[in-house]
Write a protein that holds these residues in place. Structure first.
Motif, mmCIF file in Angstrom:
data_model
loop_
_atom_site.group_PDB
_atom_site.id
_atom_site.type_symbol
_atom_site.label_atom_id
_atom_site.label_comp_id
_atom_site.label_asym_id
_atom_site.label_seq_id
_atom_site.Cartn_x
_atom_site.Cartn_y
_atom_site.Cartn_z
ATOM 1 N N ARG A 1 0.831 -1.205 0.000
ATOM 2 C CA ARG A 1 0.000 0.000 0.000
ATOM 3 C C ARG A 1 0.869 1.259 0.000
ATOM 4 O O ARG A 1 0.612 2.208 -0.738
ATOM 5 N N VAL A 2 1.916 1.234 0.817
ATOM 6 C CA VAL A 2 2.811 2.395 0.891
ATOM 7 C C VAL A 2 3.562 2.581 -0.427
ATOM 8 O O VAL A 2 3.613 3.675 -0.975
ATOM 9 N N LEU A 3 4.154 1.506 -0.950
ATOM 10 C CA LEU A 3 4.965 1.633 -2.158
ATOM 11 C C LEU A 3 4.135 1.803 -3.429
ATOM 12 O O LEU A 3 4.604 2.409 -4.392
ATOM 13 N N MET A 4 2.911 1.286 -3.446
ATOM 14 C CA MET A 4 2.038 1.484 -4.614
ATOM 15 C C MET A 4 1.592 2.942 -4.725
ATOM 16 O O MET A 4 1.189 3.382 -5.801
ATOM 17 N N THR A 5 1.696 3.668 -3.640
ATOM 18 C CA THR A 5 1.393 5.102 -3.682
ATOM 19 C C THR A 5 2.253 5.780 -4.739
ATOM 20 O O THR A 5 1.819 6.722 -5.399
ATOM 21 N N CYS A 6 3.457 5.276 -4.922
ATOM 22 C CA CYS A 6 4.357 5.849 -5.923
ATOM 23 C C CYS A 6 3.825 5.642 -7.341
ATOM 24 O O CYS A 6 4.064 6.461 -8.219
ATOM 25 N N ASN A 7 3.129 4.551 -7.567
ATOM 26 C CA ASN A 7 2.606 4.264 -8.906
ATOM 27 C C ASN A 7 1.286 4.958 -9.186
ATOM 28 O O ASN A 7 1.045 5.413 -10.293
ATOM 29 N N ILE A 8 0.406 5.001 -8.179
ATOM 30 C CA ILE A 8 -0.953 5.498 -8.425
ATOM 31 C C ILE A 8 -1.235 6.868 -7.809
ATOM 32 O O ILE A 8 -2.288 7.439 -8.034
ATOM 33 N N SER A 9 -0.309 7.384 -7.013
ATOM 34 C CA SER A 9 -0.421 8.717 -6.394
ATOM 35 C C SER A 9 -1.616 8.862 -5.454
ATOM 36 O O SER A 9 -2.100 9.964 -5.231
ATOM 37 N N LYS A 10 -2.103 7.760 -4.922
ATOM 38 C CA LYS A 10 -3.172 7.809 -3.935
ATOM 39 C C LYS A 10 -2.767 6.934 -2.760
ATOM 40 O O LYS A 10 -2.262 5.829 -2.944
ATOM 41 N N PHE A 11 -3.013 7.441 -1.556
ATOM 42 C CA PHE A 11 -2.649 6.700 -0.355
ATOM 43 C C PHE A 11 -3.841 6.610 0.570
ATOM 44 O O PHE A 11 -4.445 7.626 0.930
ATOM 45 N N LYS A 12 -4.184 5.393 0.950
ATOM 46 C CA LYS A 12 -5.250 5.177 1.926
ATOM 47 C C LYS A 12 -4.599 5.262 3.308
ATOM 48 O O LYS A 12 -3.770 4.424 3.664
ATOM 49 N N PRO A 13 -4.929 6.288 4.104
ATOM 50 C CA PRO A 13 -4.297 6.463 5.417
ATOM 51 C C PRO A 13 -4.543 5.273 6.338
ATOM 52 O O PRO A 13 -5.548 4.565 6.219
ATOM 53 N N PHE A 14 -3.614 5.072 7.244
ATOM 54 C CA PHE A 14 -3.739 3.998 8.226
ATOM 55 C C PHE A 14 -4.783 4.366 9.265
ATOM 56 O O PHE A 14 -4.989 5.531 9.577
ATOM 57 N N ASN A 15 -5.416 3.333 9.827
ATOM 58 C CA ASN A 15 -6.326 3.573 10.948
ATOM 59 C C ASN A 15 -5.646 3.118 12.235
ATOM 60 O O ASN A 15 -4.562 2.535 12.208
ATOM 61 N N SER A 16 -6.281 3.359 13.355
ATOM 62 C CA SER A 16 -5.657 3.091 14.657
ATOM 63 C C SER A 16 -5.469 1.599 14.937
ATOM 64 O O SER A 16 -4.648 1.242 15.769
#
Length: 156
Positions: free
Chosen positions: A52-67
């Motif tokens: 999820r973190v590294l795919m942010t580089c490909n798709i420019s969208k990041f789903k924030p972490f929850n608690s």
């Protein structure tokens, strides 16, 4: 007068003698875990989070972490802006992110974290990057770090 200078020089020499301090190795509290004995839920969770973190580089969208996934400090530090800055560097140098490969895992007995060590695979073959994901006792991500790949584990 010569005796006084000699005695002062001798005292100064003895006073400046360094002590031998025995330092215990940093890795003394870290134990390598057998991958087959690690809980599959932990493996899949860290793999999913790493991708999820590294795919942010490909798709420019990041789903924030929850608690339930991460500690408050990780949630605070993992923002879209910070990831975008890092991703720009990575994409220019290594190309698109492809996959993660779990290489090894370690247990830190001092802070009770489990350290998952992944090799990040990128489009360009020159890319040798490592992603470390730290899980605490509550199965929350307590840290995510990226390094240049080195075959042997060092506690940086």
């Amino acid at each position: 007068m010569k005796r006084v200078i000699f005695l002062l020089s001798l005292l100064m020499l003895l006073g400046c003698k360094s002590k031998n301090v025995i330092q215990k190795p940093i890795e003394a509290n870290i134990i390598k875990l057998t991958l087959s004995l690690i809980d599959e839920k932990q493996k899949s969770k860290t793999l999913e989070i790493g991708k999820r973190v590294l795919m942010t580089c490909n798709i420019s969208k990041f789903k924030p972490f929850n608690s339930s996934e991460a500690t408050p400090s990780v949630i605070k530090n993992m923002t879209q802006d910070r990831l975008t800055k890092t991703c720009l560097k990575f994409r220019l140098k290594y190309g698109d992110f492809k996959d993660l490969q779990l290489v090894e895992a370690f247990k830190n007995n001092e802070d009770k974290n489990v350290i998952f060590r992944y090799k990040a695979l990128y489009e360009k073959k020159i890319a040798n990057k490592e992603l470390r994901i730290f899980l605490n006792e509550k199965n929350q991500v307590s840290a995510i770090k990226s390094f240049d790949w080195v075959d042997t584990f060092t506690n940086k």
